[in-house]
Design an enzyme around this catalytic site. Structure first.
Site, PDB file in Angstrom:
ATOM      1  N   ASP A   1     -49.152 -10.006  11.454  1.00  0.00           N
ATOM      2  CA  ASP A   1     -47.838  -9.974  10.808  1.00  0.00           C
ATOM      3  C   ASP A   1     -46.804  -9.539  11.846  1.00  0.00           C
ATOM      4  O   ASP A   1     -47.020  -8.558  12.569  1.00  0.00           O
ATOM      5  CB  ASP A   1     -47.860  -8.988   9.637  1.00  0.00           C
ATOM      6  CG  ASP A   1     -46.643  -9.131   8.742  1.00  0.00           C
ATOM      7  OD1 ASP A   1     -46.681  -9.985   7.844  1.00  0.00           O
ATOM      8  OD2 ASP A   1     -45.654  -8.389   8.953  1.00  0.00           O
TER       9      ASP A   1
ATOM     10  N   ASN B   1     -34.086 -11.433  11.555  1.00  0.00           N
ATOM     11  CA  ASN B   1     -33.198 -12.355  10.841  1.00  0.00           C
ATOM     12  C   ASN B   1     -31.817 -11.755  10.626  1.00  0.00           C
ATOM     13  O   ASN B   1     -30.796 -12.435  10.808  1.00  0.00           O
ATOM     14  CB  ASN B   1     -33.803 -12.726   9.483  1.00  0.00           C
ATOM     15  CG  ASN B   1     -34.904 -13.764   9.592  1.00  0.00           C
ATOM     16  OD1 ASN B   1     -34.892 -14.587  10.506  1.00  0.00           O
ATOM     17  ND2 ASN B   1     -35.847 -13.732   8.670  1.00  0.00           N
TER      18      ASN B   1
ATOM     19  N   HIS C   1     -31.146 -16.483  11.151  1.00  0.00           N
ATOM     20  CA  HIS C   1     -32.390 -17.124  10.726  1.00  0.00           C
ATOM     21  C   HIS C   1     -32.904 -18.139  11.739  1.00  0.00           C
ATOM     22  O   HIS C   1     -34.117 -18.351  11.843  1.00  0.00           O
ATOM     23  CB  HIS C   1     -32.189 -17.785   9.352  1.00  0.00           C
ATOM     24  CG  HIS C   1     -32.065 -16.792   8.240  1.00  0.00           C
ATOM     25  ND1 HIS C   1     -33.163 -16.218   7.637  1.00  0.00           N
ATOM     26  CD2 HIS C   1     -30.981 -16.243   7.637  1.00  0.00           C
ATOM     27  CE1 HIS C   1     -32.773 -15.369   6.697  1.00  0.00           C
ATOM     28  NE2 HIS C   1     -31.448 -15.365   6.674  1.00  0.00           N
TER      29      HIS C   1
ATOM     30  N   ASP D   1     -36.603 -18.207  13.263  1.00  0.00           N
ATOM     31  CA  ASP D   1     -37.492 -19.369  13.402  1.00  0.00           C
ATOM     32  C   ASP D   1     -38.039 -19.470  14.822  1.00  0.00           C
ATOM     33  O   ASP D   1     -39.209 -19.815  15.035  1.00  0.00           O
ATOM     34  CB  ASP D   1     -36.739 -20.651  13.063  1.00  0.00           C
ATOM     35  CG  ASP D   1     -36.447 -20.776  11.570  1.00  0.00           C
ATOM     36  OD1 ASP D   1     -37.067 -20.040  10.785  1.00  0.00           O
ATOM     37  OD2 ASP D   1     -35.605 -21.626  11.202  1.00  0.00           O
TER      38      ASP D   1
ATOM     39  N   GLU E   1     -43.836 -14.827   8.129  1.00  0.00           N
ATOM     40  CA  GLU E   1     -44.207 -14.288   9.438  1.00  0.00           C
ATOM     41  C   GLU E   1     -45.673 -13.881   9.504  1.00  0.00           C
ATOM     42  O   GLU E   1     -46.074 -13.097  10.359  1.00  0.00           O
ATOM     43  CB  GLU E   1     -43.322 -13.088   9.770  1.00  0.00           C
ATOM     44  CG  GLU E   1     -43.537 -11.850   8.903  1.00  0.00           C
ATOM     45  CD  GLU E   1     -42.708 -11.827   7.626  1.00  0.00           C
ATOM     46  OE1 GLU E   1     -42.442 -10.727   7.121  1.00  0.00           O
ATOM     47  OE2 GLU E   1     -42.348 -12.917   7.128  1.00  0.00           O
TER      48      GLU E   1
END
Length: 331
Positions: A195, A203, A208, A212, A238
């Site tokens: 994770d 973010n 965002h 990505d 994630e």
């Protein structure tokens, strides 16, 4: 790092096929090319090699090169294409190359092998031929043909994550079930769950699109570092997972630390900004003799939360239902 789209389709073809089938260089197949320069090279005779697309209940579940390999088909765990159907013999038939021609040979099966509607003992299969073995259908196509491209694209859409090129949840489930079924009772299966730490902050702080970019960057490093007896998947958001067959506790710990360290030391780049990231990892080891894989996923997930609770950017590895062992990395 090379793009995930450029990897061999053997990563995808092995979703159902037991790990004992290892494609050779001549039978390795690539995902549908994006340009003519990336087309599959023809064989020595100028003709592209043949491949077999495997379907079960109308759904494509594997793609296997057959230029020079001998692939057994049947219920046995050692078969290259395993068919879980009681009407199929343990060693039902074999696909091989004879005098340069792909040939399907029935192995005295109880219910026979059918090619293009006719029961056969031995037959040279040609492009477009269809064989039936129990509830599995084998479709023979030429690598690089339009039909090959269409089915490979379909296969990738079903079993891989569009954003990263790693397996998706469905692909991971197919791979874990296949490797579990083909593993020896004295082997161990391994699982890492990963994770990205404080991903919401990425973010919020960078946007965002930058988030990505971090996901893609982490996915690329996972893909590069996972060994041949492992497969990687993006579970969503994630979250990632790496599954291993024939795995040791030492290997699980080693790969976990490699991944953790690689992400920490190699920040992602987005719009000229260096975006640092870390990951937390939970792992578990399970005897392949166990009937269910769910306990391994539960243990790995619990170990992941333990790593996060201990401060993140660390690994916690468990062996079956035992207490956590080794692999904690304080930072």
């Amino acid at each position: 790092m090379r793009k995930l789209e450029d990897r061999s389709i053997s990563d995808l073809a092995a979703l159902l096929n037991p790990r004992r089938y290892q494609p050779t260089a001549s039978s390795s197949m690539r995902l549908p090319p994006t340009s003519r320069a990336d087309e599959q090279s023809p064989g020595a005779d100028g003709i592209a090699p043949m491949a077999v697309l495997v379907y079960e209940q109308g759904q494509m579940i594997a793609a296997v090169g057959i230029e020079s390999d001998q692939i057994e088909i049947g219920r046995s765990p050692v078969c290259g294409i395993r068919v879980r159907d009681p009407s199929v013999s343990r060693r039902h038939c074999v696909l091989m190359t004879v005098d340069g021609n792909p040939t399907l040979l029935d192995l005295c099966s109880a219910n026979g092998t059918v090619v293009d509607g006719r029961r056969v003992e031995s037959v040279v299969v040609t492009e477009g031929a269809t064989a039936t073995v129990g509830r599995v259908v084998l479709k023979f196509v030429r690598v690089g043909s339009p039909e090959w491209h269409v089915h490979c694209v379909q296969f990738r859409q079903i079993y891989t994550d569009e954003h990263t090129g790693l397996l998706n949840r469905r692909g991971l489930r197919m791979r874990t079930e296949a490797w579990h079924a083909s593993a020896s009772a004295d082997e161990f299966l391994g699982l890492l769950m990963l994770d990205i730490d404080h991903f919401k902050a990425v973010n919020d702080g960078f946007g965002h699109l930058a988030g990505d970019a971090v996901i893609e960057h982490v996915a690329s490093m996972i893909h590069e570092l996972v060994p041949a007896n492992g497969c990687a998947a993006r579970l969503g958001g994630e979250e990632f997972a790496v599954f291993f067959t024939d795995c040791s506790l030492e290997q699980l710990e080693h790969v976990a630390e490699q991944l953790r360290s690689a992400v920490e030391l190699n920040p992602a780049i987005a719009d000229g900004n260096r975006i640092p990231a870390t990951i937390s990892i939970g792992g578990s080891l399970l005897s392949a003799s166990e009937e269910a894989l769910r306990p391994m996923f539960v243990e790995a997930d619990s170990a992941l939360y333990e790593a996060k609770a201990a401060g993140r950017n660390r690994c916690s590895i468990r062996r079956q239902s035992a207490r956590p062992v080794a692999a904690e990395v304080a930072v």
